[in-house]
Design a protein around this motif. Structure first.
Motif, PDB file in Angstrom:
ATOM      1  N   ARG A 155       0.845  -1.202   0.000  1.00 49.37           N
ATOM      2  CA  ARG A 155       0.000   0.000   0.000  1.00 49.37           C
ATOM      3  C   ARG A 155       0.875   1.243   0.000  1.00 49.37           C
ATOM      4  NH1 ARG A 155      -4.352   0.104   4.588  1.00 49.37           N
ATOM      5  NH2 ARG A 155      -5.312  -1.352   3.116  1.00 49.37           N
ATOM      6  N   GLN A 156       0.586   2.132  -0.931  1.00 47.63           N
ATOM      7  CA  GLN A 156       1.370   3.355  -1.070  1.00 47.63           C
ATOM      8  C   GLN A 156       0.464   4.573  -0.968  1.00 47.63           C
ATOM      9  OE1 GLN A 156       5.083   3.706  -3.670  1.00 47.63           O
ATOM     10  NE2 GLN A 156       3.519   4.596  -4.991  1.00 47.63           N
ATOM     11  N   GLY A 157       0.935   5.576  -0.248  1.00 47.66           N
ATOM     12  CA  GLY A 157       0.153   6.796  -0.099  1.00 47.66           C
ATOM     13  C   GLY A 157       0.946   7.860   0.616  1.00 47.66           C
ATOM     14  N   ALA A 158       0.355   9.037   0.691  1.00 48.44           N
ATOM     15  CA  ALA A 158       1.034  10.174   1.318  1.00 48.44           C
ATOM     16  C   ALA A 158       0.737  10.214   2.806  1.00 48.44           C
ATOM     17  CB  ALA A 158       0.575  11.473   0.662  1.00 48.44           C
ATOM     18  N   LEU A 159       1.725  10.646   3.564  1.00 48.05           N
ATOM     19  CA  LEU A 159       1.551  10.866   4.987  1.00 48.05           C
ATOM     20  C   LEU A 159       2.411  12.059   5.383  1.00 48.05           C
ATOM     21  CD1 LEU A 159       3.617   8.341   7.090  1.00 48.05           C
ATOM     22  CD2 LEU A 159       3.647   8.261   4.612  1.00 48.05           C
ATOM     23  N   PRO A 160       2.106  12.687   6.519  1.00 44.75           N
ATOM     24  CA  PRO A 160       2.884  13.862   6.930  1.00 44.75           C
ATOM     25  C   PRO A 160       4.366  13.552   7.060  1.00 44.75           C
ATOM     26  CG  PRO A 160       0.898  13.642   8.252  1.00 44.75           C
ATOM     27  CD  PRO A 160       1.012  12.380   7.452  1.00 44.75           C
ATOM     28  N   LYS A 161       5.197  14.492   6.689  1.00 49.65           N
ATOM     29  CA  LYS A 161       6.632  14.292   6.790  1.00 49.65           C
ATOM     30  C   LYS A 161       7.078  14.091   8.235  1.00 49.65           C
ATOM     31  CE  LYS A 161       7.735  16.829   2.551  1.00 49.65           C
ATOM     32  NZ  LYS A 161       8.417  18.017   1.969  1.00 49.65           N
ATOM     33  N   ASN A 162       6.291  14.601   9.141  1.00 55.67           N
ATOM     34  CA  ASN A 162       6.485  14.299  10.559  1.00 55.67           C
ATOM     35  C   ASN A 162       5.227  13.594  11.054  1.00 55.67           C
ATOM     36  OD1 ASN A 162       6.912  14.091  13.289  1.00 55.67           O
ATOM     37  ND2 ASN A 162       7.399  16.266  13.607  1.00 55.67           N
ATOM     38  N   PRO A 163       5.170  12.276  10.953  1.00 55.93           N
ATOM     39  CA  PRO A 163       3.940  11.540  11.299  1.00 55.93           C
ATOM     40  C   PRO A 163       3.573  11.602  12.769  1.00 55.93           C
ATOM     41  CG  PRO A 163       5.476  10.180  10.037  1.00 55.93           C
ATOM     42  CD  PRO A 163       6.229  11.366  10.511  1.00 55.93           C
ATOM     43  N   TRP A 164       4.498  12.043  13.595  1.00 56.82           N
ATOM     44  CA  TRP A 164       4.234  12.097  15.030  1.00 56.82           C
ATOM     45  C   TRP A 164       3.702  13.441  15.484  1.00 56.82           C
ATOM     46  CZ3 TRP A 164       8.539   9.921  12.748  1.00 56.82           C
ATOM     47  CH2 TRP A 164       8.609   8.527  12.818  1.00 56.82           C
ATOM     48  N   ASP A 165       3.526  14.367  14.551  1.00 61.68           N
ATOM     49  CA  ASP A 165       2.973  15.679  14.873  1.00 61.68           C
ATOM     50  C   ASP A 165       1.902  16.016  13.849  1.00 61.68           C
ATOM     51  OD1 ASP A 165       2.362  18.204  15.694  1.00 61.68           O
ATOM     52  OD2 ASP A 165       4.297  19.092  15.163  1.00 61.68           O
TER      53      ASP A 165
END
Length: 232
Positions: free
Chosen positions: A178-188
């Motif tokens: 599965r491929q998709g976009a996520l925040p460059k800082n996933p913890w914030d």
């Protein structure tokens, strides 16, 4: 194309499914040779099927289909001591890959999310044309006999070098391709807390153009008496 909020994509990428594909490691696809016997004396061995992912030694694996080299260690950022657990933001992962010096080899990068012809990136399940998707679909099961990934877990999301926006980048979830976009800082995620619990680890797996492992030579340990004789 329907827009998906980064936080929703992150939840989708990290969500667990009952039919999750469990990938234990790399194994060479066996031949069913118990039904027929072949006299190899008249066969050109160069024409026999070759592994698609070749063990170059020194912790390097060569993808002969895409002409790229991977680290055998899928969490080298942790193994090398660069990061305590190998989970990094996109910016930190990009910087680490670009500055990586592995056994004197420089010029590493994160894998691209785009297709070989530059199109894409594919979004959703079974994105097999990206470099990480190619690893899962075309190389797993077609590797040199005995080759195993190090520090590998299928429940991982690996960063790609492909940006989705100024704030987001593409990641690849191995267990479902599965491929998709996520925040460059996933913890914030703008919630005021950096303690979001993720079900998958977010890692960086560097890749290098070409067969760079062929530059290295295996070191053969000689018996002490031979060394003494040769060195005088």
């Amino acid at each position: 194309m329907t827009e998906t909020h980064p936080s929703e994509m992150l939840r989708a990428l990290t969500a667990g499914e009952s039919d999750t594909i469990k990938i234990i490691g790399l194994q060479h696809a066996p031949f069913d040779d118990h039904l027929i016997h072949i006299d190899l004396s008249d066969i050109d061995l160069a024409l026999m099927p070759q592994p698609r992912l070749i063990d170059r030694g020194h912790g390097l694996m060569y993808d002969r289909l895409r002409d790229i080299t991977w680290l055998q260690d899928t969490n080298y950022a942790r193994s090398s001591g660069f990061d305590k657990d190998g989970q990094m933001t996109w910016d930190r992962a990009m910087s680490w890959a670009l500055r990586l010096n592995y056994r004197g080899i420089k010029g590493w990068r994160l894998p691209t999310a785009r297709n070989p012809d530059g199109s894409g990136p594919c979004i959703g399940d079974y994105c097999h044309e990206s470099e990480l998707g190619h690893m899962v679909h075309d190389l797993f099961g077609h590797a040199s006999p005995g080759l195993q990934l190090l520090n590998f877990t299928p429940f991982s999301i690996f960063w790609t070098s492909t940006e989705a926006s100024a704030a987001d980048a593409f990641g690849f979830k191995l267990s479902l391709s599965r491929q998709g976009a996520l925040p460059k800082n996933p913890w914030d995620l703008g919630t005021g807390s950096d303690e979001m619990v993720l079900s998958d680890e977010i890692r960086a797996w560097p890749v290098h153009e070409g067969d760079v492992g062929s530059r290295l030579h295996r070191v053969i340990g000689l018996p002490r008496r031979w060394k003494a004789k040769w060195l005088g």
